[in-house]
Design an enzyme around this catalytic site. Structure first.
Site, PDB file in Angstrom:
ATOM      1  N   HIS A  73       0.828  -1.198   0.000  1.00  0.00           N
ATOM      2  CA  HIS A  73       0.000   0.000   0.000  1.00  0.00           C
ATOM      3  C   HIS A  73       0.867   1.255   0.000  1.00  0.00           C
ATOM      4  O   HIS A  73       2.072   1.191   0.239  1.00  0.00           O
ATOM      5  CB  HIS A  73      -0.938   0.023   1.219  1.00  0.00           C
ATOM      6  CG  HIS A  73      -2.113  -0.887   1.084  1.00  0.00           C
ATOM      7  ND1 HIS A  73      -2.066  -2.219   1.449  1.00  0.00           N
ATOM      8  CD2 HIS A  73      -3.371  -0.678   0.613  1.00  0.00           C
ATOM      9  CE1 HIS A  73      -3.241  -2.781   1.212  1.00  0.00           C
ATOM     10  NE2 HIS A  73      -4.045  -1.871   0.706  1.00  0.00           N
TER      11      HIS A  73
ATOM     12  N   LYS B  32      -0.735   4.985   4.436  1.00  0.00           N
ATOM     13  CA  LYS B  32      -1.611   4.044   5.146  1.00  0.00           C
ATOM     14  C   LYS B  32      -1.092   3.828   6.560  1.00  0.00           C
ATOM     15  O   LYS B  32       0.098   3.577   6.766  1.00  0.00           O
ATOM     16  CB  LYS B  32      -1.693   2.714   4.401  1.00  0.00           C
ATOM     17  CG  LYS B  32      -2.720   1.746   4.991  1.00  0.00           C
ATOM     18  CD  LYS B  32      -2.966   0.566   4.067  1.00  0.00           C
ATOM     19  CE  LYS B  32      -3.952  -0.423   4.675  1.00  0.00           C
ATOM     20  NZ  LYS B  32      -5.285   0.188   4.918  1.00  0.00           N
TER      21      LYS B  32
END
Length: 251
Positions: free
Chosen positions: A142, A146
């Site tokens: 990600h 995040k």
């Protein structure tokens, strides 16, 4: 016309959904919520849930942070309107609260709004129930903004395997050290953070002389916006109850 209340309109997903809705003919965002005072956009933005009149929207979508859960649950209980909870990092207690709330109104909860991810979970369930003697690793990637790791989707994948495989399972988060020989029951989850990766998940089934991989890559956040709007259309006329993406897939 469906009127949507966008909780977390200031965030990356809130902004993505705001733009995505402009391309749809049957839905508008009538108002939004932001914890950031002074944030503004093309629709009214509230900083206090107590100021929101339930009559201004038909369905709410939440893409915020798990730290706001209690406030959002209280808002949902007061309004008793369909709500979609897409925030990740919720605890088992939080999910239990959502299920309790769903006795009075419809609640849609998923850790990943992508239709494709949920189809991938179905494939993983079938593979796990028909495989033996394979080592299993999960890799998720990600963007560098995040905050939670591993991702909610990686945990969904891990639990899908655990619930379908015919052997004991032990989760391991990362691998480090000089004595880390794999145990048969291990499922190791690796989290990678960097750049602007929207979301990438791969399950590796490594067996004798062959490797099976099941992967899903989100190429942009639009895929999650599309899933949220699909969920809004689905839940708008549903009876009280607790729904997830499987409810859509199986409908």
């Amino acid at each position: 016309m469906i009127k949507l209340f966008m909780i977390g309109c200031d965030g990356a997903m809130g902004r993505t959904i705001t733009e995505y809705v402009k391309t749809q003919d049957d839905i508008i965002i009538s108002a939004g919520f932001s914890p950031v005072k002074g944030y503004s956009c093309e629709y009214p933005v509230y900083n206090n849930f107590d100021d929101v009149d339930p009559n201004i929207f038909d369905v709410a979508v939440d893409f915020t942070h798990f730290s706001l859960f209690d406030s959002i649950a209280g808002f949902a209980q007061r309004c008793k309107k369909p709500i979609i909870i897409a925030t990740t990092g919720l605890s088992e207690e939080n999910v239990a609260t959502l299920k309790k709330l769903s006795r009075d109104f419809s609640v849609f909860h998923t850790k990943n709004m992508s239709y494709g991810v949920n189809l991938m979970l179905d494939l993983i369930a079938r593979a796990s129930s028909n495989i033996s003697g394979y080592d299993i690793e999960i890799i998720e990637k990600h963007h560098n903004k995040k905050v939670d790791a591993p991702s909610g989707t990686a945990l969904m994948i891990a639990n899908t395997i655990k619930n379908n495989i015919n052997r004991p399972v032990e989760f391991l988060f990362g691998r480090y050290g000089k004595d880390t020989k794999r145990k048969e029951q291990e499922i190791t989850i690796h989290a990678i953070r960097g750049g602007t990766i929207p979301g990438d998940h791969t399950v590796i089934f490594a067996g004798p002389d062959e490797i099976i991989e099941i992967s899903h890559s989100a190429l942009s956040k639009k895929v999650f916006a599309a899933g949220a709007i699909k969920a809004a259309r689905f839940i708008i006329d549903k009876r009280n109850g607790f729904y997830d993406m499987n409810s859509i897939i199986n409908s």
